[in-house]
Every structure is written in C-alpha cells, then in structure tokens.
Scaffold this active site. Structure first.
Site, PDB file in Angstrom:
ATOM      1  CG  ASP A 155      -1.836  -1.241   1.203  1.00  0.00           C
ATOM      2  OD1 ASP A 155      -1.306  -2.350   1.419  1.00  0.00           O
ATOM      3  OD2 ASP A 155      -3.045  -1.126   0.980  1.00  0.00           O
TER       4      ASP A 155
ATOM      5  CG  ASP B 265      -3.925  -1.165  -2.668  1.00  0.00           C
ATOM      6  OD1 ASP B 265      -4.397  -1.747  -3.668  1.00  0.00           O
ATOM      7  OD2 ASP B 265      -4.599  -0.870  -1.669  1.00  0.00           O
TER       8      ASP B 265
ATOM      9  CE1 TYR C  57      -1.927   2.808  -2.371  1.00  0.00           C
ATOM     10  CE2 TYR C  57      -4.153   3.449  -1.785  1.00  0.00           C
ATOM     11  CZ  TYR C  57      -3.036   2.649  -1.587  1.00  0.00           C
ATOM     12  OH  TYR C  57      -3.053   1.701  -0.610  1.00  0.00           O
TER      13      TYR C  57
ATOM     14  CG  ASN D 292      -8.266  -2.030  -2.910  1.00  0.00           C
ATOM     15  OD1 ASN D 292      -7.250  -2.411  -2.321  1.00  0.00           O
ATOM     16  ND2 ASN D 292      -8.879  -0.892  -2.621  1.00  0.00           N
TER      17      ASN D 292
ATOM     18  CG  HIS E 127      -4.418  -5.827  -1.442  1.00  0.00           C
ATOM     19  ND1 HIS E 127      -3.300  -5.067  -1.157  1.00  0.00           N
ATOM     20  CD2 HIS E 127      -5.473  -4.996  -1.318  1.00  0.00           C
ATOM     21  CE1 HIS E 127      -3.675  -3.834  -0.896  1.00  0.00           C
ATOM     22  NE2 HIS E 127      -4.986  -3.753  -0.975  1.00  0.00           N
TER      23      HIS E 127
ATOM     24  CG  HIS F 160     -10.092  -2.453   4.197  1.00  0.00           C
ATOM     25  ND1 HIS F 160     -11.041  -1.999   3.314  1.00  0.00           N
ATOM     26  CD2 HIS F 160      -8.977  -1.700   3.980  1.00  0.00           C
ATOM     27  CE1 HIS F 160     -10.516  -1.024   2.586  1.00  0.00           C
ATOM     28  NE2 HIS F 160      -9.286  -0.807   2.978  1.00  0.00           N
TER      29      HIS F 160
ATOM     30  CG  HIS G  13      -7.292  -4.062   1.730  1.00  0.00           C
ATOM     31  ND1 HIS G  13      -7.452  -3.105   0.755  1.00  0.00           N
ATOM     32  CD2 HIS G  13      -8.533  -4.553   1.982  1.00  0.00           C
ATOM     33  CE1 HIS G  13      -8.738  -3.015   0.440  1.00  0.00           C
ATOM     34  NE2 HIS G  13      -9.424  -3.871   1.176  1.00  0.00           N
ATOM     35  CB  VAL G  14      -5.548  -3.044   7.230  1.00  0.00           C
ATOM     36  CG1 VAL G  14      -5.728  -2.239   8.501  1.00  0.00           C
ATOM     37  CG2 VAL G  14      -6.755  -3.918   6.952  1.00  0.00           C
ATOM     38  CG  HIS G  15      -3.922   2.181   4.417  1.00  0.00           C
ATOM     39  ND1 HIS G  15      -4.722   3.103   3.798  1.00  0.00           N
ATOM     40  CD2 HIS G  15      -3.705   1.202   3.493  1.00  0.00           C
ATOM     41  CE1 HIS G  15      -4.973   2.705   2.559  1.00  0.00           C
ATOM     42  NE2 HIS G  15      -4.380   1.564   2.362  1.00  0.00           N
TER      43      HIS G  15
END
Ligand SMILES: [Fe+2]
Length: 466
Positions: free
Chosen positions: A167, A196, A199, A232, A317, A327, A354-356
């Site tokens: 990410d 990711d 962006y 995503n 991801h 999420h 995915h989870v920041h």
C-alpha cells in the site's frame, strides 16, 4: 449481615462470566506508540523523486522482477515516452567483459483520455545464480545502466533476505518508507510487495500518477526484483469512463512470470527464490470452487517440496486476520475457501496489506466450523501460518487507527504506524522477522521475532510463548 443464599448460587456463573471476559480480553499487544499526527499528502508532480531522466525519449520507470520459476531469469521493464526506442537490453556479468543482448517487446494502452508511453518488457534468461549483472537500456545518449544480483541456487539452507512493503502510494510518507528500507542495516535483496501500488485511481484514474510512481520506485525497483501482488487499487474498473477491463494499467506495466507456475493469469502465480516458495494470490479475482485461481492453488500447494524450499510464504492483498475496523472481515470469504489448505500444507507466514497499519497474529486457525457444530472461533494451531498485515507503506489515504476492542486473542501485536518489514531467512529452521516504523532510526525494530519453520522445526514460536 450474611450473604443471602440465593446470591451464593449466582457466584459460579458470575465467576464464569468474569473468567470468560478475561479470556476475551486476553489479546496481544496494542502498541502504545503514538505517531506524530500529520496529514498524509502526496508529493506534487514536480517533486525531484518524480523527475524524468535527461535526454529525449530516455528510458524511465525502470524496474525488474523474477522472470522464471527458480531465479535464473529477470524481466526488465521500462517506459519511453516519445517513441518506441530500442527494445533491447544489453547485459554483462560483473566478472566478464562479454556483453550480451536480449530482445524485448513493447506495448501501449489507452485509459479513457490517457495514452501510455511505450512500455518495454524484456526477459533475460539463463543467468548464473548468485551473480552480479549490469544491464543497460536505451541507446546513445539515452543509455542508462543499472545492476542486479541473481539469487543463489534454490536449496533448503540458502539464506536470503526479503523486504516487505504494501500500500505504498506516492506521499511524503511513502518516500520515507522507501528510504527506511534502503537504509535498514539489514539489506533486503528482493521486495515482496503485497499490493496497492500507485493509487492513481484516487486521481480520477489519471494514469500520469502511474508514471510518477514508476519513476519514484525506480531507485530500488531497478536494482532488486519486486514480487508483485495485485491490490484493489490495481483493479481500475471504471465503466463510467468506458473502462471495463480490470487490471489494465497494472498488467501492462508490471509483468510477472505466471506461466512458469502453470497459472493462467498474472494475478496469481508462484516462484521459488533461494529457500523460499512464494505463492501470490489475488483477492480481487474469483477464488470459489471451480474457478481458475481455486483450481490452480489446489494443484499448486502439493507441488511445494519443503525439502527443497522449506519456507512457504503466501502474499495476498486483503488480510484474513485483521482486528482493525477498516476493511474488517473483507478477507473472510477467501479465508473460508483456502484456510484449511494453508493449515494442511503448513504455510509459514501470510503477508497481506490493504489495512493501512501494522498487525501480526498468533498462529491460529478457524477451520472447524461445519454449519452444524458452531465451532467458529480462531484457536491456537501450530500448523497454521502467522498472518502479518503490512499495508503501512504510507499512501495518501492515511493511517487507519480505529481498532476493534478488546484486542482479539489471535492478534499478537498491532500498531497504527507507517513502516516496512524484513524477513531474513537464516537456514531451513530459522528466520528472523522485524518490523520497522518510519518514526524510528533505521536500525530500530518496533516488532520482531524468530520464525521457526513449520516443516522442519514446528515448535511454538509465538512471542507469548516465551
Ligand atoms: Fe487496498
């Protein structure tokens, strides 16, 4: 005054309730580290890290990835903006003056009103293991030279050091993450990237941000392979713009050697590297029974020979075990499909993004449930992987700080900070893992533990067991 007898009767159930509550609350560590709160903003287009190399049509956005199943091939990719230019890579080993040439291919794509530059991919094959190679792309004044080191021959006790990022995006924090990875005294030799990338879709799909991202990561990605996973933000599905082919920019720009593992799609594949077997899955492709990804994975897992590659690592991801509110449970359906296989085949570790934020799980599984028995809780399981969420690369969407409370038992450590990690394989039994937050000095380990290999040394390696 004595206690009425009916109250005594209520003591055992009350005690039971209290003990149960204590058990529920008996999660791992929620780090008390408080990150300096500042906005996560993207670097402007004129930033030095996005600068194109000098000279007309010079190759830019240079990056490499593994090009075959065992590490004897490298895919070199680059973009020329003004014309196709040369499609050839010139390469030579450190100890040889003999220059070799490999011919690549060029592709372009359109996305709404954007037309890409000329995207080159060239696979260099039959390289020697454990050898430093220089390579040159472009011709004449535009020629640019880089280098990479091929991995050692695949084998059970071959040490190897992987970096981990996810990410990433292109904010000031992303830049800090890259710098911390570069300056970590433990040097990563290849990056496992859990999805990711740019962006660009957050800019109304302005693909110029794919180009800036390619120039931004070149300082690392041109010198060591990044093993790509689709997230995503790679889907780029925009029917409102007439764009209905998912993953179009990503698959045009970031090739992977999926055919080498008999996969039918670049979105899921495997490679071997040193003593590791790495399986990459797609959270955003069909994974149910009879789908291509499901069939491939079912046939793939029995192929993993732990006597050759002891370390079985999975990248995806969307995490299966995530105790942040962001999420939350998005990975649940894939978990239900594949978790029994991960336990059966004793996957060592699963990295997701995915989870920041950052999170590391205990070794747990939740595979007993069969719609009748009600056994739907994660339980300690020494055949299960450790699940690590490393979606903390620093993208413009910012940190996720909202956590489910109390911390569930499966969650061993969690902290809302940006950073990267290192998975440092020593031999067939031991690997040292460390997570590094961006606020610390380059050598500081904010979370770390020894991994014991699930095939060769399957004893409890959790931090709570020590
Ligand atoms: Fe994501």
């Amino acid at each position: 005054m004595g206690v009425p007898s009916f109250l005594w009767w209520s003591v055992p159930p009350l005690l039971c309730l209290l003990l149960n509550l204590a058990e529920l609350c008996n999660g791992g560590i929620t780090s008390s580290f408080v990150r300096k709160v500042e906005k996560t903003i993207d670097m402007p287009l004129h930033s030095d890290v996005f600068r194109a190399p000098p000279h007309y049509n010079a190759p830019q956005q240079v990056h490499i990835t593994q090009g075959d199943h065992v590490g004897k091939a490298v895919i070199v990719s680059w973009v020329t903006m003004n014309g196709p230019g040369s499609d050839t890579v010139v390469y030579w080993s450190e100890n040889s003056k003999q220059k070799n040439k490999a011919k690549g291919m060029v592709t372009t794509y359109k996305f709404h009103n954007y037309t890409s530059g000329y995207i080159h991919h060239c696979t260099i094959m039959n390289l020697k293991f454990n050898t430093k190679y220089y390579y040159e792309v472009g011709i004449g004044r535009t020629a640019r030279t880089f280098w990479f080191i091929t991995p050692p021959q695949v084998g059970p006790d071959v040490p190897y050091t992987f970096g981990l990022m996810g990410d990433l995006g292109q904010s000031y924090d992303s830049n800090t993450t890259l710098t911390h990875y570069e300056l970590n005294p433990t040097k990563g030799k290849a990056v496992l990237f859990v999805g990711d990338l740019s962006y660009a879709d957050n800019y109304d799909y302005n693909n110029v941000r794919w180009d800036t991202w390619g120039r931004f990561v070149e300082r690392i990605a041109a010198y060591q392979p990044w093993i790509w996973t689709a997230g995503n933000h790679e889907i780029d599905f925009a029917p409102e713009l007439g764009e209905t082919q998912p993953f179009k920019p990503y698959t045009h720009r970031y090739p992977v050697p999926y055919k080498a593992s008999k996969s039918s799609s670049p979105l899921w594949y495997s490679i071997k590297r040193a003593s590791a077997y790495i399986i990459v899955l797609s959270s955003y492709s069909a994974y149910g029974k009879y789908t291509p990804q499901n069939t491939w994975l079912e046939e793939e897992l029995p192929k993993v020979n732990r006597r050759e590659t002891p370390w079985l690592i999975v990248l995806m991801h969307s995490p299966w075990y995530n105790s942040y509110n962001y999420h939350f449970m998005e990975g649940e359906t894939m978990r239900v499909m594949y978790e029994p296989w991960f336990v059966k085949y004793k996957v060592d570790v699963v990295f997701a993004g995915h989870v920041h934020a950052y999170e590391r799980s205990e070794r747990v599984s939740n595979i007993a449930y069969n719609i009748i028995n009600g056994n739907c809780h994660p339980v300690s399981d020494q055949s299960a992987p450790v699940y690590i969420t490393i979606g903390d690369g620093g993208n413009l969407e910012g940190l996720t700080a909202s956590m489910t409370e109390p911390q569930p038992k499966y969650s061993a450590f969690r902290e809302a900070s940006f950073g990267h990690a290192i998975f440092d394989i020593k031999n067939r039994t031991h690997a040292y893992y460390s997570w590094h937050r961006n606020q610390d000095g380059y050598a500081v380990q904010a979370d770390s533990l020894w991994f014991y290999n699930r095939f060769w040394h399957p004893v409890d390696d959790s931090t709570s067991a020590r």
